[in-house]
Design an enzyme around this catalytic site. Sequence first.
Site, PDB file in Angstrom:
ATOM      1  N   CYS A   1       0.592  -1.088  -0.022  1.00 32.95           N
ATOM      2  CA  CYS A   1       0.086  -0.287  -0.492  1.00 32.95           C
ATOM      3  C   CYS A   1       0.776   1.137  -0.308  1.00 32.95           C
ATOM      4  CB  CYS A   1      -1.145   0.031   1.273  1.00 32.95           C
ATOM      5  SG  CYS A   1      -2.013  -1.220   1.205  1.00 32.95           S
TER       6      CYS A   1
ATOM      7  N   ARG B   1       3.438   0.481  -5.436  1.00 33.13           N
ATOM      8  CA  ARG B   1       2.830  -0.434  -4.031  1.00 33.13           C
ATOM      9  C   ARG B   1       1.923  -1.157  -2.974  1.00 33.13           C
ATOM     10  NH1 ARG B   1       6.652   1.662  -0.551  1.00 33.13           N
ATOM     11  NH2 ARG B   1       5.343   0.817   1.607  1.00 33.13           N
TER      12      ARG B   1
ATOM     13  N   TRP C   1      -3.118  -2.806  -2.019  1.00 32.82           N
ATOM     14  CA  TRP C   1      -3.014  -4.166  -2.220  1.00 32.82           C
ATOM     15  C   TRP C   1      -3.578  -4.396  -0.647  1.00 32.82           C
ATOM     16  CZ3 TRP C   1      -0.907  -8.070  -0.055  1.00 32.82           C
ATOM     17  CH2 TRP C   1      -0.119  -9.307  -0.929  1.00 32.82           C
TER      18      TRP C   1
ATOM     19  N   ASN D   1      -0.956   1.930   6.358  1.00 31.20           N
ATOM     20  CA  ASN D   1       0.024   1.254   5.022  1.00 31.20           C
ATOM     21  C   ASN D   1       0.344  -0.015   6.391  1.00 31.20           C
ATOM     22  OD1 ASN D   1       1.809  -0.827   3.482  1.00 31.20           O
ATOM     23  ND2 ASN D   1       3.543   0.855   3.701  1.00 31.20           N
ATOM     24  N   GLY D   2      -0.382  -1.386   5.962  1.00 32.86           N
ATOM     25  CA  GLY D   2       0.758  -1.877   7.546  1.00 32.86           C
ATOM     26  C   GLY D   2      -0.544  -3.625   8.098  1.00 32.86           C
TER      27      GLY D   2
ATOM     28  N   GLU E   1      14.874 -17.010 -12.538  1.00 33.22           N
ATOM     29  CA  GLU E   1      14.429 -15.278 -12.691  1.00 33.22           C
ATOM     30  C   GLU E   1      13.805 -15.688 -13.765  1.00 33.22           C
ATOM     31  OE1 GLU E   1      15.016 -13.377 -11.058  1.00 33.22           O
ATOM     32  OE2 GLU E   1      14.170 -11.508 -11.914  1.00 33.22           O
TER      33      GLU E   1
ATOM     34  N   LYS F   1      10.154 -14.046 -14.141  1.00 33.43           N
ATOM     35  CA  LYS F   1       9.717 -12.794 -15.005  1.00 33.43           C
ATOM     36  C   LYS F   1       8.785 -13.531 -16.139  1.00 33.43           C
ATOM     37  CE  LYS F   1      11.559 -10.831 -13.053  1.00 33.43           C
ATOM     38  NZ  LYS F   1      12.411 -10.454 -12.305  1.00 33.43           N
TER      39      LYS F   1
ATOM     40  N   GLU G   1       5.315 -13.805 -13.609  1.00 36.08           N
ATOM     41  CA  GLU G   1       4.795 -12.620 -13.542  1.00 36.08           C
ATOM     42  C   GLU G   1       3.954 -11.571 -13.865  1.00 36.08           C
ATOM     43  OE1 GLU G   1       7.519 -10.192  -9.827  1.00 36.08           O
ATOM     44  OE2 GLU G   1       8.500 -10.818 -11.751  1.00 36.08           O
TER      45      GLU G   1
ATOM     46  N   HIS H   1      14.827 -35.753 -14.161  1.00 37.74           N
ATOM     47  CA  HIS H   1      14.734 -36.479 -13.055  1.00 37.74           C
ATOM     48  C   HIS H   1      13.131 -36.376 -13.078  1.00 37.74           C
ATOM     49  CE1 HIS H   1      18.596 -38.346 -11.659  1.00 37.74           C
ATOM     50  NE2 HIS H   1      18.373 -36.967 -12.398  1.00 37.74           N
TER      51      HIS H   1
ATOM     52  N   LYS I   1       5.346  -3.189  -5.761  1.00 40.38           N
ATOM     53  CA  LYS I   1       6.637  -3.564  -5.437  1.00 40.38           C
ATOM     54  C   LYS I   1       7.314  -3.716  -4.128  1.00 40.38           C
ATOM     55  CE  LYS I   1      10.152  -2.306  -8.219  1.00 40.38           C
ATOM     56  NZ  LYS I   1      11.036  -3.838  -8.882  1.00 40.38           N
TER      57      LYS I   1
HETATM   58  C1  F6R Z   1      10.094 -10.303  -9.420  1.00 46.00           C
HETATM   59  C2  F6R Z   1      10.499  -9.282  -7.460  1.00 46.00           C
HETATM   60  C3  F6R Z   1       9.764  -9.621  -6.331  1.00 46.00           C
HETATM   61  C4  F6R Z   1      11.195  -8.572  -5.679  1.00 46.00           C
HETATM   62  C5  F6R Z   1      11.062  -9.647  -4.065  1.00 46.00           C
HETATM   63  C6  F6R Z   1      11.594  -8.936  -3.366  1.00 46.00           C
HETATM   64  O1  F6R Z   1      10.333  -8.891 -10.128  1.00 46.00           O
HETATM   65  O2  F6R Z   1      10.246  -7.999  -7.689  1.00 46.00           O
HETATM   66  O3  F6R Z   1      10.484 -10.720  -6.716  1.00 46.00           O
HETATM   67  O4  F6R Z   1      12.579  -9.278  -5.765  1.00 46.00           O
HETATM   68  O5  F6R Z   1       9.605  -8.890  -3.417  1.00 46.00           O
HETATM   69  O6  F6R Z   1      11.950  -7.279  -3.324  1.00 46.00           O
HETATM   70  P1  F6R Z   1      13.008  -6.755  -2.400  1.00 46.00           P
HETATM   71  O7  F6R Z   1      14.458  -6.920  -3.150  1.00 46.00           O
HETATM   72  O8  F6R Z   1      12.362  -5.261  -2.633  1.00 46.00           O
HETATM   73  O9  F6R Z   1      13.307  -7.169  -1.260  1.00 46.00           O
END
Ligand code: F6R
Length: 617
Positions: A2, A27, A76, A102-103, A490, A494, A497, A513, A612
Amino acid sequence: MCGIIGYLGYREAYPILINGLKKLEYRGYDSSGIAIFYKNGYSLCKTKGRVYELERKIYYDKVKISGTTGIGHTRWATHGVPNDINAHPHVSNSNDLIMIHNGIIENYHAIKIILSKNGFTFKSKTDTEVLINFIEFLRKENKFSLEEAVRISLNEIVGAYSIAVVDKYYPDKIIIAKLGSPLALGINEKEFFIASDPIPFVDYTNNALYLKDGEMAILKKGKELDLRKIVDNHKLHPIIKKLKINLKQIEKGKYKYFMLKEIHEQPKTILDTLRGRLLISECGMIYIDGIESNKDIFINAKCITIVACGTSWHASLIGEYLLEEFARIPVEVEYASEFRYRNPIIGKKNVIIVISQSGETADTLSALKLAKKKGAFVFGICNVVGSSIARIVDAGAYTHAGPEIGVASTKSFTAQITVLVLLALKIGKYRSTINDYRYKCLCQELRSIPEKIDHVLKTDNSIREISKIYHNVNNFLYLGRGINFPVALEGALKLKEISYIHAEGYPAAEMKHGPIALIDENMPVVIIAIKKGFYDKIVGNIQEIKARKGKVIAIVNEGDIQVSMLADHVIKIPYLSEELSPLVTVIPLQLLAYQIACIRGENVDQPRNLAKSVTVE
Ligand code: F6R
């Protein structure tokens, strides 16, 4: 998660709130709302959906938006589905008190029961509505001032918060408080800006105060800031910092999405991460303040544990490979959410490294606090300057990738790897576990990485052509070996997501396996098949896939012949050493995910259900 925003001053609050909310949408963006205050009243508008939908609602409903005090929120969802009622701001039963939050309030249920017994009712399913009514209850029962009721209530709750509260009869005052969730305050002579991060107010002021955990502030129009400790109301001296934020970094420029801009920024961000740290002299030299000043701790480390989440966890796996290879120290990599909920054994000579782009991830933050409590030395690798994690580690290194707005991490990943390479080489040099020649060659090669990435970025058109063929499939498999196995993870993350296609990352040799059962003519397999790093074994894996009619998209080196003959599609990258290869092999995977999501018409920067900065457990 949030985002919260607030304004108190002499300007019209509405444009500051709306534009600020747009900058905070990273956020969370499932619902949003604002409240604007005027004498003895306020107008409130909230809705499910993004900030532009809020703007539209305000326009069509002719909501009164004139006023010089206001608060806003982009959500969020944690407690309660995203809908108009659960959106913030929340209002107390009397309609007098209005709050954004927020929280998470963990003990909200117990408080709700007490409030219900005292006649309070609730419209939403949120913990925030419980908190604002708890404040109202305490105020009425005890004839407390608003600030006292806020303070006492916060001492009773368990959880995390950054909040702003306004009493409609006192629109010249906002009370803010913080524990666990971020809260920045912008300060000018006659105005205050409140936000989850300073970006929404850098247009207006570069004087900022980051509230610390356990602090609250009483903001009054035309008055000086009154900063207090929540626990005992002790008055504190505010320490105001000068912000150094370049606004160009937070604009999309010529790019359609921030994610694409951030992918393309990587040659520059890697240079920024290296700047002042990699000094090429006769024998190559790496300087990182946080390591230099804690040299003995790293030299004598018996074990290193790296703790992170998501993409940062993938970078940590690469860190494991690098540190074990160059520094010859055993490394463990842990999901922060797992680490914090067991009773990890942390010895005296155990170094903990936490990695986080945002520096606010709740699980990583808690893991860090646990490690510190157990007496470990904690080194942080963060991108956001002044973030909670950056503030409480014992030492650390910023990644200097600049603001990352796209929800899917890209440039922060390669910046984290760059720091890990420097760290591993430097510790290896201290411990004499890497020979001078290899050290020097790698230092020199690091310099060439931005150019190599630039080269790969130019393959975007051919990646788009491949994306056109596969954008409609339901599953993808990503394979890599050694240091490129985390890159496969990774790449899969991507794609999941931003395009909502199911994708799995696997170590290539593990395919036989289990996952091999999935392979048929409908299964595209992305495989990292560069010359350095088990090339012959990977050729064998590709043959296994082709024997089962799978479609192979291979990342190969320029000049490759063998894999190129077997694969359905190849994406060529320049030749480079295995240890540095993740910095380049990940680029085509980022572009592939981006192109597929675009072709599918998805909102690349704000994928569904994500945010994010994950500030909830
Ligand atoms: C994926 C992504 C998330 C963050 C994860 C950790 O693209 O952005 O998986 O990597 O939420 O976030 P940070 O690095 O901010 O602790």
